[in-house]
Design an enzyme around this catalytic site. Structure first.
Site, short mmCIF file in Angstrom:
data_model
loop_
_atom_site.label_atom_id
_atom_site.label_comp_id
_atom_site.label_asym_id
_atom_site.label_seq_id
_atom_site.Cartn_x
_atom_site.Cartn_y
_atom_site.Cartn_z
N ASP A 257 -96.73 -81.94 27.64
CA ASP A 257 -96.74 -81.51 25.48
C ASP A 257 -96.40 -80.69 25.26
O ASP A 257 -95.44 -80.16 26.04
CB ASP A 257 -98.20 -81.11 25.33
CG ASP A 257 -99.31 -80.12 26.53
OD1 ASP A 257 -98.50 -80.23 27.79
OD2 ASP A 257 -99.74 -79.24 26.29
N GLU B 172 -101.34 -79.39 29.18
CA GLU B 172 -101.04 -78.35 30.09
C GLU B 172 -101.06 -76.72 28.68
O GLU B 172 -101.22 -76.32 29.81
CB GLU B 172 -99.45 -78.22 30.61
CG GLU B 172 -99.19 -77.32 31.64
CD GLU B 172 -98.67 -76.17 31.11
OE1 GLU B 172 -99.62 -74.79 31.30
OE2 GLU B 172 -98.76 -76.00 29.29
N GLU B 173 -100.48 -77.24 27.90
CA GLU B 173 -100.63 -75.93 26.90
C GLU B 173 -102.29 -75.27 26.66
O GLU B 173 -102.16 -73.86 26.62
CB GLU B 173 -99.43 -76.25 25.46
CG GLU B 173 -98.25 -76.16 25.61
CD GLU B 173 -97.68 -74.91 26.21
OE1 GLU B 173 -97.98 -74.14 26.72
OE2 GLU B 173 -96.22 -75.58 26.67
ZN LIG Z 1 -95.33 -73.75 27.69
ZN LIG Z 2 -94.95 -75.63 30.17
#
Ligand SMILES: [Zn+2]
Ligand SMILES: [Zn+2]
Length: 448
Positions: A107, A174-175
């Site tokens: 992402d 992930e963020e």
């Molecule tokens: Zn990040």
């Molecule tokens: Zn990252």
């Protein structure tokens, strides 16, 4: 005579046993691997620039996932798409042996790129909160995806030199700390071979390009988000004695929270309590009846995490009592458990062995032990979901050498990850990461 004896000894040794244990033998010369990666690099860089120019927000990474899935399919992996919404799982079985998961996150971030790169992103999108925004690969996940393809190519080419199962995972979100969880809930460890080892890397804005960094043990922190509603009794700004002012109370709570880390924790333990948002009131002359605080809490161990979260609730209540707030108007404190990110811990065996291999392969000067950071990373979820999983995340430096030299140790002069100016020197990042992941993978799978 002496030479003949030596020759005879060497021949005898060659027949009976190798002079060096098989596990310590390099499976290929560093120069050969480097050359092979150099041949791949123009294509990996083209992929990187394409991904960089077309970033996607968390859990919306359909185009990126499609590119990676197609590449893995071409290489002969068995590919499953849409695992945990947009995740990709690519499996290559190559005989009995360990099961190694290599993970890249996909992402981008809601950041308006200001790098001035010729392939800078001009893409816009909408966050899950409905916010229209520019999008940028400001965390370098585009380098992660390019190296993911790079290492997949190398391990397919070198498949005669390893045994076991390779599970290549392209992870969404992930963020927002959603992706690892979504993939696990969608059967990552039940529908596919369950990994014995998991390895990932992240580009680093605090290391020069091409350096490798790592931490023993905790590498990234437990991250918790806490919402606090401080309730008072509202009224006229000119008649404070008829109210219980939640702004004054919340201000005291913010100040008292500072003592959690400074006065209650062992000074040798690490933690952060940051009030990132304080909102209350509508007008000069109205005493509001509530104030809202948004707090981020960071720690490395479950015990300290608990201590901080309990402390926040205790201080909120204690200050409210001191302010004379009625019992039915006590502050509410909500820990967003669903969004909590557990600490990412590098396990001893895999970390020690891999770093020894890195030092032998890259030379001592390119491998540096680093302090852990208080940022979060949902890679830690995989280890928690599979007790006994050997887990490692390492850093690959991305700061262009000239900028690094010009900064002369002044880290504040360099853009950090998530900065609109973060432009890693992608070629050495992708080449080094591909090489390091290949060496690490052969370390796990190349064992006798
Ligand atoms: Zn990040
Ligand atoms: Zn990252």
């Amino acid at each position: 005579m002496r030479r003949r004896l030596l020759t005879a000894l060497l021949m005898a040794a060659a027949v009976t046993a190798p002079l060096v244990p098989a596990s310590a033998q390099p499976v290929h010369a560093p120069a050969d691997l480097r050359q092979a990666i150099a041949r791949d690099l123009p294509e990996l860089m083209a992929l990187y620039r394409d991904l960089h120019a077309n970033p996607e927000l968390s859990m919306q990474e359909t185009r990126s996932a499609g590119l990676l899935a197609a590449e893995a399919r071409r290489l002969g992996f068995t590919v499953t798409e849409r695992v945990g919404q947009t995740g990709v799982v690519a499996v290559l079985e190559n005989g009995p042996g360990p099961v190694l998961m290599l993970r890249a996150d996909m992402d981008g971030l809601p950041v308006e790129e200001q790098t001035g790169l010729p392939f800078a992103s001009r893409v816009r999108g909408t966050t899950r909160e409905g916010l229209a925004t520019a999008i940028m690969h400001a965390c370098g996940h585009d380098t992660h995806m390019a190296a993911w393809v790079g290492v997949a190519r190398r391990l397919v080419a070198l498949r005669g030199q390893w045994r076991g199962t390779l599970v290549m995972v392209a992870q969404p979100g992930e963020e927002t700390s959603q992706g690892a969880k979504a993939m696990l809930e969608d059967g990552l460890f039940t529908r596919f071979p369950r990994p014995t080892h998991a390895i990932a890397f992240h580009d680093s804005a605090t290391l020069p390009a091409g350096m490798i960094g790592y931490s023993d043990g905790p590498a990234l922190a437990n991250v918790d988000s806490v919402d606090m509603i401080v309730r008072g009794v509202g009224g006229h700004g000119a008649a404070p004695h008829t109210t219980r002012d939640p702004i004054v109370l919340a201000a005291r709570i913010v100040t008292s929270l500072q003592t959690l880390v400074s006065r209650e924790l062992d000074p040798l333990d690490s933690a952060v309590v940051t009030v990132g948002s304080f909102q209350a009131g509508t007008k000069h002359n109205i005493i509001s009846d509530e104030a809202r605080l948004l707090i981020t809490v960071r720690s490395y161990t479950p015990e300290i995490r608990r201590q901080l979260l309990d402390g926040i609730a205790r201080i909120a209540r204690g200050e409210a009592i001191a302010a004379g707030v009625p019992e039915d108007r006590m502050p509410t404190v909500t820990v967003r458990e669903a969004e909590a990110t557990p600490a990412t811990v590098n396990t001893d065996g895999l970390t020690g062995e891999t770093m020894a291999r890195f030092r032998a392969h890259f030379g001592e000067a390119r491998v540096r032990q680093m302090r852990p950071v208080m940022a979060g990373e949902d890679f830690g979820r995989f280890r928690l979901a599979s007790p006994g999983l050997q887990s490692l995340i390492f850093w690959v430096g991305g700061v262009p050498q000239a900028r690094w030299d010009a900064a002369n140790g002044n880290m504040a002069s360099l853009p950090s990850l998530h900065s609109p100016f973060w432009a890693p020197d992608a070629e050495p990042v992708i080449a080094t990461a591909t090489e390091a992941l290949t060496v690490a993978a052969l370390g796990v799978l190349g064992r006798p």
